[in-house]
Design an enzyme around this catalytic site. Structure first.
Site, PDB file in Angstrom:
ATOM      1  N   ASN A 106      -5.584  42.637  81.829  1.00 56.69           N
ATOM      2  CA  ASN A 106      -5.746  42.836  83.728  1.00 56.69           C
ATOM      3  C   ASN A 106      -4.755  44.621  84.325  1.00 56.69           C
ATOM      4  O   ASN A 106      -5.646  45.355  84.967  1.00 56.69           O
ATOM      5  CB  ASN A 106      -5.205  42.058  85.348  1.00 56.69           C
ATOM      6  CG  ASN A 106      -7.319  40.953  85.087  1.00 56.69           C
ATOM      7  OD1 ASN A 106      -8.082  41.647  84.446  1.00 56.69           O
ATOM      8  ND2 ASN A 106      -6.095  39.892  84.248  1.00 56.69           N
ATOM      9  N   THR A 134      -5.359  40.005  75.574  1.00 53.87           N
ATOM     10  CA  THR A 134      -5.250  39.170  75.984  1.00 53.87           C
ATOM     11  C   THR A 134      -5.229  37.731  75.443  1.00 53.87           C
ATOM     12  O   THR A 134      -6.308  37.322  75.248  1.00 53.87           O
ATOM     13  CB  THR A 134      -5.353  39.476  77.982  1.00 53.87           C
ATOM     14  OG1 THR A 134      -5.842  38.028  78.410  1.00 53.87           O
ATOM     15  CG2 THR A 134      -7.359  39.035  78.015  1.00 53.87           C
ATOM     16  N   ILE A 135      -3.931  36.881  75.734  1.00 51.83           N
ATOM     17  CA  ILE A 135      -4.310  35.653  75.423  1.00 51.83           C
ATOM     18  C   ILE A 135      -5.067  34.468  76.484  1.00 51.83           C
ATOM     19  O   ILE A 135      -5.404  33.460  76.474  1.00 51.83           O
ATOM     20  CB  ILE A 135      -2.845  35.192  75.607  1.00 51.83           C
ATOM     21  CG1 ILE A 135      -1.943  35.146  76.588  1.00 51.83           C
ATOM     22  CG2 ILE A 135      -2.145  36.008  73.544  1.00 51.83           C
ATOM     23  CD1 ILE A 135      -0.214  34.046  76.125  1.00 51.83           C
ATOM     24  N   ASP A 136      -3.913  35.317  78.030  1.00 50.57           N
ATOM     25  CA  ASP A 136      -5.040  34.993  78.920  1.00 50.57           C
ATOM     26  C   ASP A 136      -6.652  34.475  79.415  1.00 50.57           C
ATOM     27  O   ASP A 136      -6.952  33.525  80.158  1.00 50.57           O
ATOM     28  CB  ASP A 136      -4.705  34.818  80.383  1.00 50.57           C
ATOM     29  CG  ASP A 136      -2.977  34.478  80.302  1.00 50.57           C
ATOM     30  OD1 ASP A 136      -2.515  33.425  79.806  1.00 50.57           O
ATOM     31  OD2 ASP A 136      -2.009  35.563  80.531  1.00 50.57           O
ATOM     32  N   MET A 179       0.240  28.111  78.427  1.00 43.66           N
ATOM     33  CA  MET A 179       0.449  29.921  79.333  1.00 43.66           C
ATOM     34  C   MET A 179      -0.745  29.882  80.028  1.00 43.66           C
ATOM     35  O   MET A 179      -2.449  29.389  78.898  1.00 43.66           O
ATOM     36  CB  MET A 179       0.450  30.116  78.529  1.00 43.66           C
ATOM     37  CG  MET A 179       1.947  31.024  77.881  1.00 43.66           C
ATOM     38  SD  MET A 179       2.039  32.221  77.097  1.00 43.66           S
ATOM     39  CE  MET A 179       3.896  32.316  76.458  1.00 43.66           C
ATOM     40  N   GLY A 180      -1.447  30.419  81.371  1.00 44.41           N
ATOM     41  CA  GLY A 180      -2.668  30.615  82.278  1.00 44.41           C
ATOM     42  C   GLY A 180      -1.730  30.380  83.600  1.00 44.41           C
ATOM     43  O   GLY A 180      -1.711  29.684  84.140  1.00 44.41           O
ATOM     44  N   ARG A 181      -1.973  31.981  84.062  1.00 44.65           N
ATOM     45  CA  ARG A 181      -0.886  31.903  85.418  1.00 44.65           C
ATOM     46  C   ARG A 181      -1.528  31.252  86.436  1.00 44.65           C
ATOM     47  O   ARG A 181      -1.377  30.240  87.200  1.00 44.65           O
ATOM     48  CB  ARG A 181      -0.334  33.159  85.703  1.00 44.65           C
ATOM     49  CG  ARG A 181       0.333  33.548  87.341  1.00 44.65           C
ATOM     50  CD  ARG A 181       0.827  34.639  87.535  1.00 44.65           C
ATOM     51  NE  ARG A 181      -0.285  36.005  86.807  1.00 44.65           N
ATOM     52  CZ  ARG A 181       0.362  36.344  86.001  1.00 44.65           C
ATOM     53  NH1 ARG A 181       1.439  36.730  85.293  1.00 44.65           N
ATOM     54  NH2 ARG A 181      -0.941  37.485  85.461  1.00 44.65           N
ATOM     55  N   ARG A 288       1.365  32.877  71.296  1.00 46.72           N
ATOM     56  CA  ARG A 288       1.009  33.742  71.726  1.00 46.72           C
ATOM     57  C   ARG A 288       1.542  34.965  70.736  1.00 46.72           C
ATOM     58  O   ARG A 288       0.749  35.914  69.692  1.00 46.72           O
ATOM     59  CB  ARG A 288       1.062  35.554  72.976  1.00 46.72           C
ATOM     60  CG  ARG A 288       2.163  34.885  73.082  1.00 46.72           C
ATOM     61  CD  ARG A 288       2.318  35.990  74.387  1.00 46.72           C
ATOM     62  NE  ARG A 288       3.676  36.492  74.782  1.00 46.72           N
ATOM     63  CZ  ARG A 288       4.623  36.810  75.642  1.00 46.72           C
ATOM     64  NH1 ARG A 288       3.577  36.146  76.533  1.00 46.72           N
ATOM     65  NH2 ARG A 288       5.644  37.224  75.079  1.00 46.72           N
TER      66      ARG A 288
END
Length: 393
Positions: A106, A134-136, A179-181, A288
């Protein structure tokens, strides 16, 4: 003849270099590109004019990009202001760069869009194309982004391995932090660890659902009584009903947030409140950076994304990002599409409601069906004899 420039932004993935490989390989097919520069060190490297012509790199070294995690050309989270973007436009003009590629998520797509706007404002003729990474999996519009499939595979495989350990010695609760905000895609991917034979994960907590501490403890206690060992997967970005993180961030600069250990916090809750042995596992960047768990499909699509971006730019496309659209049918197929960059600049894609279980701590079969092909080949199977009938002596 005109030149090209490629830039990496944000956190690396297991396949970001595969996109680089795809871009360079495609550039070799276009004699109208004299030099294919890489910014060595992210966006700030453009201002410093730190460039390497990738067309001079031997083919045997380029082939290693396919199996190299991280970023072979370096990446960054450089904070840029409008004067920086205008200067980037001038540097682009100085080096006769006609095609610019930004690989990232993003934030990097926002940078990509602002460079596109700055070049228009300054009067520099250049085609700017984004390559998703992106990994997210939180880039909007596209079905998914390269990088997620490998991170999802890592989470599923790691959860499966830990579940076998906990099933073998069922005396404690193990909490794995993903992970993952703000988006729970990686945590959700742990569901693909399940074999249908009673293994974990038993509970999955996503940032899209307000975290209920009392319900969490009640569910853990119930499962511990039933199974002995419990496997929980929790996103790093869990928030309570008040919208605040359950563990206060220990550091934050702009969009970069460094959370405290959610898994350690939850494990401590289980120990103190329930008196049950518990431990936390936080793979962190291992998830990642793992080439060992790289998804073949993810790698191949990353190559495709890089190559498609170069072709699009040479053909005159500007201010777009390469995306993937899933095609209908029982077997997984996807095609590349070009998405206007304005539609993806800092637009965050979270887990939709149809992928989240009604109980709030699991995912639906629809998510599993969507996610499964992105992991590539099936994850490994394991055996336990604990569920088999015992012999009568």
């Amino acid at each position: 003849m005109p030149n090209a420039l490629i830039v990496h932004g944000g956190a690396p993935t297991a396949v970001i270099n595969a996109s680089l490989y795809g871009a360079v390989t495609e550039a070799h097919k276009h004699p109208e590109i004299e030099h294919f520069y890489a910014a060595i060190g992210g966006s700030g490297a453009i201002l410093r004019e730190q460039f390497l012509d990738l067309l001079t790199v031997p083919q045997e070294e380029l082939e290693l990009l396919l199996q190299t995690p991280g970023s072979a050309i370096g990446t960054s989270r450089d904070p840029l202001e409008q004067p920086d973007y205008d200067q980037i436009a001038r540097v682009i003009a100085k080096h006769n760069i006609r095609y610019v590629f930004f690989t990232g998520g993003n934030g990097s797509m926002d940078t990509c869009g602002k460079v596109y706007q700055a070049c228009t404002r300054v009067g520099v003729e250049v085609n700017v194309v984004g390559i998703p990474k992106t990994i997210d999996n939180d880039i909007s519009v596209t079905d998914h982004a390269p990088g997620f499939g490998s991170a999802a595979r890592y989470m599923a495989e790691t959860t499966a391995e830990i579940s076998q350990d906990v099933r073998g010695l069922p005396i404690h609760v193990c909490i794995i932090e993903a992970m993952g905000r703000n988006a729970g895609w990686i945590a959700a991917a742990s569901a693909l660890a399940r074999s249908g034979d009673g293994d974990g994960p038993d509970l999955i907590y996503l940032p899209e659902v307000p975290f209920d501490e009392e319900q969490f403890l009640a569910d853990v206690q119930r499962l511990h009584r039933e199974k002995g060992g419990v496997v929980v997967v929790a996103s790093e970005g869990l928030r309570g009903p008040d919208g605040k993180p359950i563990v206060e961030p220990i550091f934050q600069v702009g969009r970069a947030v460094y959370y405290g250990d959610v898994s350690a916090h939850l494990a401590n809750l289980v120990i103190r409140r329930l008196g049950i042995k518990a431990r936390s596992e936080k793979p962190g960047i291992a998830g990642r950076a793992s080439a060992a768990y790289q998804s073949r499909l993810d790698r191949d699509e990353a190559v495709t994304a890089g190559a498609t971006a170069v072709r699009a730019a040479v053909e005159g496309q500007n201010g777009v990002m390469v995306g993937f659209r899933r095609l209908p049918g029982d077997e997984y197929r996807a095609e590349t599409v070009l998405i206007p960059i304005e539609q993806v600049m800092l637009e965050e894609r979270t887990m939709p409601k149809e992928y989240i279980a009604d109980n709030g701590h699991d995912v639906t079969q629809a998510f599993v069906d969507w996610c499964r092909p992105l992991l590539g080949e099936p994850i490994r199977k394991y055996i336990t004899f604990k569920n088999k009938p015992l012999s009568t002596l």
